[in-house]
Design an enzyme around this catalytic site. Sequence first.
Site, PDB file in Angstrom:
ATOM      1  N   ASP A  25       0.666  -1.154  -0.183  1.00 56.03           N
ATOM      2  CA  ASP A  25       0.320  -0.353   0.013  1.00 56.03           C
ATOM      3  C   ASP A  25       1.056   1.747  -0.240  1.00 56.03           C
ATOM      4  O   ASP A  25       1.635   1.269   0.485  1.00 56.03           O
ATOM      5  CB  ASP A  25      -0.909  -0.023   1.206  1.00 56.03           C
ATOM      6  N   ASN A  73     -10.915  -2.675  -5.482  1.00 60.86           N
ATOM      7  CA  ASN A  73     -10.309  -2.052  -6.682  1.00 60.86           C
ATOM      8  C   ASN A  73     -10.912  -1.691  -8.054  1.00 60.86           C
ATOM      9  O   ASN A  73     -10.317  -0.124  -8.212  1.00 60.86           O
ATOM     10  CB  ASN A  73      -8.488  -2.375  -6.811  1.00 60.86           C
ATOM     11  N   ARG A 199      -5.083  -1.908   8.775  1.00 62.62           N
ATOM     12  CA  ARG A 199      -5.347  -2.675   8.319  1.00 62.62           C
ATOM     13  C   ARG A 199      -6.385  -3.443   7.430  1.00 62.62           C
ATOM     14  O   ARG A 199      -4.501  -3.581   6.903  1.00 62.62           O
ATOM     15  CB  ARG A 199      -7.374  -1.759   8.402  1.00 62.62           C
TER      16      ARG A 199
HETATM   17  C1  IPE Z   1      -5.303  -3.172  -0.059  1.00 63.47           C
HETATM   18  O1  IPE Z   1      -4.964  -1.590  -0.580  1.00 63.47           O
HETATM   19  C2  IPE Z   1      -5.307  -3.727  -1.376  1.00 63.47           C
HETATM   20  C3  IPE Z   1      -4.502  -3.969  -2.353  1.00 63.47           C
HETATM   21  C4  IPE Z   1      -2.593  -3.509  -1.817  1.00 63.47           C
HETATM   22  C5  IPE Z   1      -3.912  -3.797  -3.541  1.00 63.47           C
HETATM   23  P1  IPE Z   1      -6.261  -0.196  -0.262  1.00 63.47           P
HETATM   24  O2  IPE Z   1      -5.475   0.723  -0.246  1.00 63.47           O
HETATM   25  O3  IPE Z   1      -7.000  -0.734  -1.653  1.00 63.47           O
HETATM   26  O4  IPE Z   1      -7.033  -0.458   0.625  1.00 63.47           O
HETATM   27  P2  IPE Z   1      -7.659   0.886   1.301  1.00 63.47           P
HETATM   28  O5  IPE Z   1      -8.980   1.220   0.806  1.00 63.47           O
HETATM   29  O6  IPE Z   1      -6.850   1.753   2.019  1.00 63.47           O
HETATM   30  O7  IPE Z   1      -8.182  -0.403   2.520  1.00 63.47           O
HETATM   31  C1  IPE Z   2      -1.699   0.168  -3.639  1.00 60.87           C
HETATM   32  O1  IPE Z   2      -1.328   1.489  -3.640  1.00 60.87           O
HETATM   33  C2  IPE Z   2      -2.099  -0.231  -4.776  1.00 60.87           C
HETATM   34  C3  IPE Z   2      -3.384  -1.346  -4.511  1.00 60.87           C
HETATM   35  C4  IPE Z   2      -4.454  -1.027  -3.785  1.00 60.87           C
HETATM   36  C5  IPE Z   2      -3.335  -1.470  -6.793  1.00 60.87           C
HETATM   37  P1  IPE Z   2      -2.357   2.213  -3.067  1.00 60.87           P
HETATM   38  O2  IPE Z   2      -2.700   2.922  -5.041  1.00 60.87           O
HETATM   39  O3  IPE Z   2      -4.179   1.818  -2.101  1.00 60.87           O
HETATM   40  O4  IPE Z   2      -2.247   3.804  -2.772  1.00 60.87           O
HETATM   41  P2  IPE Z   2      -2.748   5.322  -1.405  1.00 60.87           P
HETATM   42  O5  IPE Z   2      -2.874   4.102  -0.794  1.00 60.87           O
HETATM   43  O6  IPE Z   2      -3.591   4.968  -2.469  1.00 60.87           O
HETATM   44  O7  IPE Z   2      -0.966   5.940  -1.180  1.00 60.87           O
HETATM   45 MG    MG Z   3      -4.083   2.145  -0.310  1.00 58.52          MG
END
Ligand code: IPE
Ligand code: IPE
Ligand code: MG
Length: 258
Positions: A25, A73, A199
């Site tokens: 993340d 996503n 989380r």
């Molecule tokens: C979790 O990250 C999903 C992946 C790392 C693929 P998200 O960025 O989607 O999770 P939330 O929305 O912060 O819970």
């Molecule tokens: C994790 O990075 C990658 C995926 C969920 C695909 P994010 O895209 O969720 O990055 P933040 O949370 O917006 O920084």
């Molecule tokens: Mg994220």
Amino acid sequence: MSHSADRPATLPRVTVPNHVAIIMDGNGRWAQQRGLPRLEGHRRGVETVRTVTNAARELGIKMLTLYAFSVENWNRPKTEVSGLMGLLEFYLKQELKTFVKDKVRLRTIGRVDELPAGVQKHLNHTVAETAQFTEYTLVLALNYGSRTEVVDAARAYAAAVAAGKEKLNDSSWATFSRYLSTADMPDPDLIIRTSGETRLSNFLLMQGAYAELVFTPVLWPDFTKADLVAACDDYARRERRYGLTAEQIRQPAARAAK
Ligand code: IPE
Ligand code: IPE
Ligand code: MG
């Protein structure tokens, strides 16, 4: 809170977790902090995937599961979703020769059949080309969500009961868990989440029942081998008790004594 200083030095320590799962993340924030488009963060995130896959193998971690795309996503802006799918396809194309050279088996969890056809084609090819490798496994969680997985498993299990292949009275975790997409995988020992969020976001909720959790503020594109080593060090200092008392864990003889 860590009380590692209070612990006797004689504790058995398993330094290398067998199965590490990572919630990658922070790509978006990494990019935004630099005034770059979010997709640039995902691009750098792919570089980290390469680094960490290599590092895990060097450390002797047998199984590495990476949460790459969740069922939730899909609700991101269309351009980001298609950008991510494009990157995934590009990564798979590029990586096959490395998987073969390093003898890494690729497999997936999640509803892969809902991914774009091009991605599925490269996935199927890579999975087939690496199926003979047994020592190291890289698992990509794609279109994965624990709740979806459990509902899919419940449906398949119910169908098996209806077909007389399973007996409802014999239901147990051991039988039911064979219907999850992780069927023949060991549970994760360590789950790491980057970017400071604390989380699980619908990731391996059942399989992680007894996993150790490590949360790090490092954004995924900045995550290094040293960060992986630090998480494993943290893991090695934990005492996994599985519902038993500390005494039972430290002196297995106490277990038999009751
Ligand atoms: C979790 O990250 C999903 C992946 C790392 C693929 P998200 O960025 O989607 O999770 P939330 O929305 O912060 O819970
Ligand atoms: C994790 O990075 C990658 C995926 C969920 C695909 P994010 O895209 O969720 O990055 P933040 O949370 O917006 O920084
Ligand atoms: Mg994220």
